[in-house]
Design an enzyme around this catalytic site. Structure first.
Site, mmCIF file in Angstrom:
data_model
loop_
_atom_site.group_PDB
_atom_site.id
_atom_site.type_symbol
_atom_site.label_atom_id
_atom_site.label_comp_id
_atom_site.label_asym_id
_atom_site.label_seq_id
_atom_site.Cartn_x
_atom_site.Cartn_y
_atom_site.Cartn_z
ATOM 1 N N ASN A 16 -11.714 1.561 -9.359
ATOM 2 C CA ASN A 16 -11.929 0.828 -8.098
ATOM 3 C C ASN A 16 -13.348 0.271 -8.039
ATOM 4 O O ASN A 16 -13.573 -0.843 -7.573
ATOM 5 C CB ASN A 16 -11.656 1.750 -6.901
ATOM 6 C CG ASN A 16 -10.176 1.884 -6.614
ATOM 7 O OD1 ASN A 16 -9.573 0.992 -6.055
ATOM 8 N ND2 ASN A 16 -9.595 2.988 -7.035
ATOM 9 N N HIS A 112 -7.145 4.768 -0.081
ATOM 10 C CA HIS A 112 -6.199 5.870 -0.286
ATOM 11 C C HIS A 112 -4.945 5.303 -0.929
ATOM 12 O O HIS A 112 -4.424 4.264 -0.476
ATOM 13 C CB HIS A 112 -5.866 6.555 1.046
ATOM 14 C CG HIS A 112 -4.953 7.726 0.892
ATOM 15 N ND1 HIS A 112 -5.386 8.956 0.416
ATOM 16 C CD2 HIS A 112 -3.607 7.854 1.082
ATOM 17 C CE1 HIS A 112 -4.342 9.776 0.327
ATOM 18 N NE2 HIS A 112 -3.267 9.136 0.733
HETATM 19 C C1 GRF Z 1 -7.148 7.290 -8.051
HETATM 20 O O1 GRF Z 1 -6.177 8.297 -7.844
HETATM 21 C C2 GRF Z 1 -7.037 6.275 -6.972
HETATM 22 O O2 GRF Z 1 -5.689 6.100 -6.586
HETATM 23 C C3 GRF Z 1 -7.815 6.882 -5.860
HETATM 24 O O3 GRF Z 1 -8.857 7.623 -6.484
HETATM 25 C C4 GRF Z 1 -8.485 7.928 -7.833
HETATM 26 C C5 GRF Z 1 -9.528 7.528 -8.818
HETATM 27 O O4 GRF Z 1 -9.653 6.158 -8.859
HETATM 28 N N1 GRF Z 1 -8.344 5.874 -4.975
HETATM 29 P P1 GRF Z 1 -10.840 5.455 -9.718
HETATM 30 O O5 GRF Z 1 -10.218 4.992 -11.006
HETATM 31 O O6 GRF Z 1 -11.918 6.520 -9.967
HETATM 32 O O7 GRF Z 1 -11.316 4.341 -8.873
#
Ligand code: GRF
Length: 203
Positions: A16, A112
Protein backbone atom coordinates in the site's frame (compact mmCIF):
# COMPACT_ATOMS: atom_id res chain seq x y z
CA UNK A 1 0.24 25.79 -1.29
CA UNK A 2 2.89 24.11 0.85
CA UNK A 3 3.21 20.36 0.39
CA UNK A 4 0.67 18.11 2.00
CA UNK A 5 2.89 15.91 4.19
CA UNK A 6 2.19 12.24 4.88
CA UNK A 7 3.53 10.15 7.73
CA UNK A 8 2.91 6.52 6.68
CA UNK A 9 2.82 3.79 9.33
CA UNK A 10 3.59 0.24 8.19
CA UNK A 11 4.28 -3.23 9.59
CA UNK A 12 4.75 -5.53 6.62
CA UNK A 13 5.39 -5.77 2.90
CA UNK A 14 4.42 -2.17 2.15
CA UNK A 15 2.43 -2.73 -1.05
CA UNK A 16 0.00 0.00 0.00
CA UNK A 17 2.95 2.31 0.71
CA UNK A 18 4.27 1.44 -2.75
CA UNK A 19 0.93 2.37 -4.31
CA UNK A 20 1.12 5.80 -2.66
CA UNK A 21 4.73 6.27 -3.81
CA UNK A 22 3.80 5.25 -7.38
CA UNK A 23 0.90 7.75 -7.51
CA UNK A 24 3.19 10.51 -6.24
CA UNK A 25 5.73 9.56 -8.93
CA UNK A 26 3.13 9.54 -11.73
CA UNK A 27 1.75 12.93 -10.68
CA UNK A 28 -1.67 11.69 -9.51
CA UNK A 29 -0.81 12.88 -6.01
CA UNK A 30 0.79 16.21 -6.95
CA UNK A 31 1.54 18.53 -4.02
CA UNK A 32 1.77 15.52 -1.69
CA UNK A 33 4.99 14.19 -0.14
CA UNK A 34 5.78 11.31 2.21
CA UNK A 35 7.77 12.99 4.97
CA UNK A 36 8.47 9.84 6.96
CA UNK A 37 7.69 6.09 7.01
CA UNK A 38 7.51 4.49 10.46
CA UNK A 39 7.36 0.75 11.15
CA UNK A 40 6.98 -1.10 14.43
CA UNK A 41 8.68 -4.07 12.74
CA UNK A 42 12.42 -3.68 11.98
CA UNK A 43 12.16 -6.40 9.30
CA UNK A 44 9.27 -4.81 7.41
CA UNK A 45 10.06 -4.75 3.70
CA UNK A 46 8.10 -1.50 3.64
CA UNK A 47 11.14 0.15 5.25
CA UNK A 48 13.30 -1.06 2.34
CA UNK A 49 10.81 0.39 -0.14
CA UNK A 50 11.01 3.77 1.60
CA UNK A 51 14.82 3.77 1.80
CA UNK A 52 15.09 2.87 -1.92
CA UNK A 53 12.91 5.89 -2.68
CA UNK A 54 15.02 8.17 -0.48
CA UNK A 55 12.24 8.56 2.07
CA UNK A 56 13.17 8.74 5.75
CA UNK A 57 12.40 5.31 7.24
CA UNK A 58 12.23 4.90 11.01
CA UNK A 59 11.61 1.84 13.18
CA UNK A 60 9.89 2.28 16.55
CA UNK A 61 9.80 -1.23 17.99
CA UNK A 62 8.05 -2.13 21.24
CA UNK A 63 11.02 -4.38 22.06
CA UNK A 64 13.23 -1.29 22.41
CA UNK A 65 11.13 0.20 25.22
CA UNK A 66 10.70 -0.86 28.86
CA UNK A 67 6.91 -0.55 28.79
CA UNK A 68 3.92 0.39 26.64
CA UNK A 69 3.88 3.98 27.90
CA UNK A 70 7.46 4.54 26.73
CA UNK A 71 6.71 2.94 23.34
CA UNK A 72 3.55 5.04 22.91
CA UNK A 73 5.44 8.21 23.72
CA UNK A 74 8.25 7.33 21.31
CA UNK A 75 5.76 6.56 18.52
CA UNK A 76 3.94 9.86 19.10
CA UNK A 77 7.24 11.77 19.01
CA UNK A 78 8.37 10.01 15.83
CA UNK A 79 5.11 10.95 14.11
CA UNK A 80 5.10 14.56 15.38
CA UNK A 81 8.71 15.12 14.29
CA UNK A 82 7.65 14.53 10.68
CA UNK A 83 5.08 17.35 10.97
CA UNK A 84 2.42 15.47 8.98
CA UNK A 85 -0.74 16.92 7.46
CA UNK A 86 -2.09 13.36 7.46
CA UNK A 87 -1.11 10.09 9.16
CA UNK A 88 -1.72 7.04 6.96
CA UNK A 89 -1.98 3.53 8.45
CA UNK A 90 -0.95 1.26 5.58
CA UNK A 91 -0.96 -2.26 6.97
CA UNK A 92 0.01 -1.02 10.45
CA UNK A 93 -0.71 -3.87 12.86
CA UNK A 94 -0.22 -2.11 16.18
CA UNK A 95 -3.18 -0.64 18.09
CA UNK A 96 -2.62 3.09 17.75
CA UNK A 97 -2.02 4.71 21.15
CA UNK A 98 -4.80 7.00 22.35
CA UNK A 99 -2.37 9.93 22.64
CA UNK A 100 -1.64 9.64 18.90
CA UNK A 101 -5.34 9.54 17.98
CA UNK A 102 -6.02 12.61 20.12
CA UNK A 103 -3.02 14.56 18.82
CA UNK A 104 -4.06 13.95 15.19
CA UNK A 105 -7.83 13.70 15.60
CA UNK A 106 -9.54 13.58 12.21
CA UNK A 107 -6.16 13.42 10.42
CA UNK A 108 -5.46 9.68 10.57
CA UNK A 109 -6.76 7.27 7.91
CA UNK A 110 -6.60 3.48 7.71
CA UNK A 111 -7.01 0.97 4.90
CA UNK A 112 -8.96 -2.15 5.87
CA UNK A 113 -9.26 -5.14 3.51
CA UNK A 114 -13.05 -5.64 3.75
CA UNK A 115 -16.27 -3.69 3.26
CA UNK A 116 -16.69 -2.35 6.81
CA UNK A 117 -18.80 -3.17 8.87
CA UNK A 118 -18.20 -6.72 7.63
CA UNK A 119 -15.15 -8.63 8.85
CA UNK A 120 -13.60 -5.87 10.92
CA UNK A 121 -12.76 -5.14 14.54
CA UNK A 122 -10.54 -7.06 16.92
CA UNK A 123 -8.75 -10.01 15.32
CA UNK A 124 -9.71 -9.08 11.75
CA UNK A 125 -6.46 -8.20 10.01
CA UNK A 126 -4.39 -9.52 7.13
CA UNK A 127 -5.38 -13.00 5.95
CA UNK A 128 -7.84 -13.50 8.83
CA UNK A 129 -10.17 -11.03 7.11
CA UNK A 130 -10.24 -13.03 3.87
CA UNK A 131 -10.51 -16.37 5.67
CA UNK A 132 -13.64 -15.04 7.42
CA UNK A 133 -15.13 -13.72 4.15
CA UNK A 134 -14.60 -17.08 2.42
CA UNK A 135 -15.94 -19.00 5.43
CA UNK A 136 -19.11 -16.84 5.45
CA UNK A 137 -19.47 -17.37 1.72
CA UNK A 138 -19.86 -13.73 0.70
CA UNK A 139 -19.93 -13.15 -3.08
CA UNK A 140 -18.62 -9.62 -2.80
CA UNK A 141 -15.92 -8.28 -0.53
CA UNK A 142 -13.61 -5.29 -0.99
CA UNK A 143 -11.69 -2.64 0.91
CA UNK A 144 -12.46 0.44 2.99
CA UNK A 145 -10.57 3.60 3.87
CA UNK A 146 -11.85 5.21 7.05
CA UNK A 147 -10.90 7.93 9.52
CA UNK A 148 -9.30 6.41 12.63
CA UNK A 149 -11.04 7.03 15.93
CA UNK A 150 -10.51 5.40 19.32
CA UNK A 151 -12.38 2.26 18.29
CA UNK A 152 -11.16 -0.56 16.05
CA UNK A 153 -12.14 0.07 12.40
CA UNK A 154 -15.07 2.22 13.67
CA UNK A 155 -14.30 5.70 12.33
CA UNK A 156 -16.20 7.49 9.53
CA UNK A 157 -15.90 5.73 6.16
CA UNK A 158 -14.22 7.76 3.38
CA UNK A 159 -14.10 5.37 0.39
CA UNK A 160 -15.06 1.75 -0.32
CA UNK A 161 -14.51 -0.41 -3.39
CA UNK A 162 -16.12 -3.81 -4.02
CA UNK A 163 -14.24 -6.88 -5.25
CA UNK A 164 -15.91 -10.08 -6.51
CA UNK A 165 -15.10 -13.35 -4.77
CA UNK A 166 -14.37 -16.11 -7.29
CA UNK A 167 -14.82 -19.88 -7.26
CA UNK A 168 -11.73 -21.56 -5.84
CA UNK A 169 -10.43 -18.45 -4.11
CA UNK A 170 -8.03 -19.11 -1.27
CA UNK A 171 -7.41 -16.43 1.36
CA UNK A 172 -4.11 -15.60 -0.32
CA UNK A 173 -5.65 -15.28 -3.81
CA UNK A 174 -8.50 -13.16 -2.47
CA UNK A 175 -6.12 -10.95 -0.45
CA UNK A 176 -4.07 -10.25 -3.56
CA UNK A 177 -7.16 -9.40 -5.63
CA UNK A 178 -8.49 -7.08 -2.92
CA UNK A 179 -5.12 -5.34 -2.79
CA UNK A 180 -4.80 -5.00 -6.59
CA UNK A 181 -8.40 -4.10 -7.37
CA UNK A 182 -9.26 -2.06 -4.31
CA UNK A 183 -6.66 -1.16 -1.67
CA UNK A 184 -3.99 0.16 -3.98
CA UNK A 185 -6.63 2.32 -5.73
CA UNK A 186 -8.71 3.74 -2.89
CA UNK A 187 -5.90 4.56 -0.46
CA UNK A 188 -4.26 7.08 -2.84
CA UNK A 189 -7.75 8.35 -3.75
CA UNK A 190 -8.54 8.94 -0.09
CA UNK A 191 -5.25 10.82 0.38
CA UNK A 192 -6.09 13.04 -2.61
CA UNK A 193 -9.52 13.67 -1.11
CA UNK A 194 -8.06 14.65 2.28
CA UNK A 195 -5.44 16.91 0.66
CA UNK A 196 -8.06 18.65 -1.50
CA UNK A 197 -10.30 19.14 1.52
CA UNK A 198 -7.45 20.76 3.44
CA UNK A 199 -6.59 23.00 0.47
CA UNK A 200 -10.26 23.96 0.32
CA UNK A 201 -10.14 24.93 3.97
CA UNK A 202 -7.00 27.02 3.44
CA UNK A 203 -8.43 29.00 0.48
C1 GRF B 1 -2.57 -6.50 3.97
O1 GRF B 1 -3.27 -7.55 4.61
C2 GRF B 1 -3.54 -5.45 3.55
O2 GRF B 1 -4.76 -6.03 3.15
C3 GRF B 1 -3.73 -4.65 4.80
O3 GRF B 1 -2.48 -4.70 5.47
C4 GRF B 1 -1.74 -5.84 5.03
C5 GRF B 1 -0.36 -5.48 4.58
O4 GRF B 1 -0.40 -4.70 3.45
N1 GRF B 1 -4.12 -3.30 4.50
P1 GRF B 1 0.95 -4.02 2.85
O5 GRF B 1 1.39 -4.89 1.71
O6 GRF B 1 1.99 -4.01 3.98
O7 GRF B 1 0.54 -2.67 2.43
Amino acid sequence: MSDFRLCVLVSGGGTNLQAIMDRIDDGSLSGIVISRVISNNPDAYALERAKKAGIEAVCVSRRDYPDAAAFNSALLSAIKESEPSLVVLAGFLVVLPREVIREFEGRIINIHPSLIPSFCGKGYYGLFVHEAALKRGVKVTGATVHIVDEGTDTGPILIQKPVMVKEGDTPEILQRRVMEEAEWIILPEAIRKMADAEEGREN
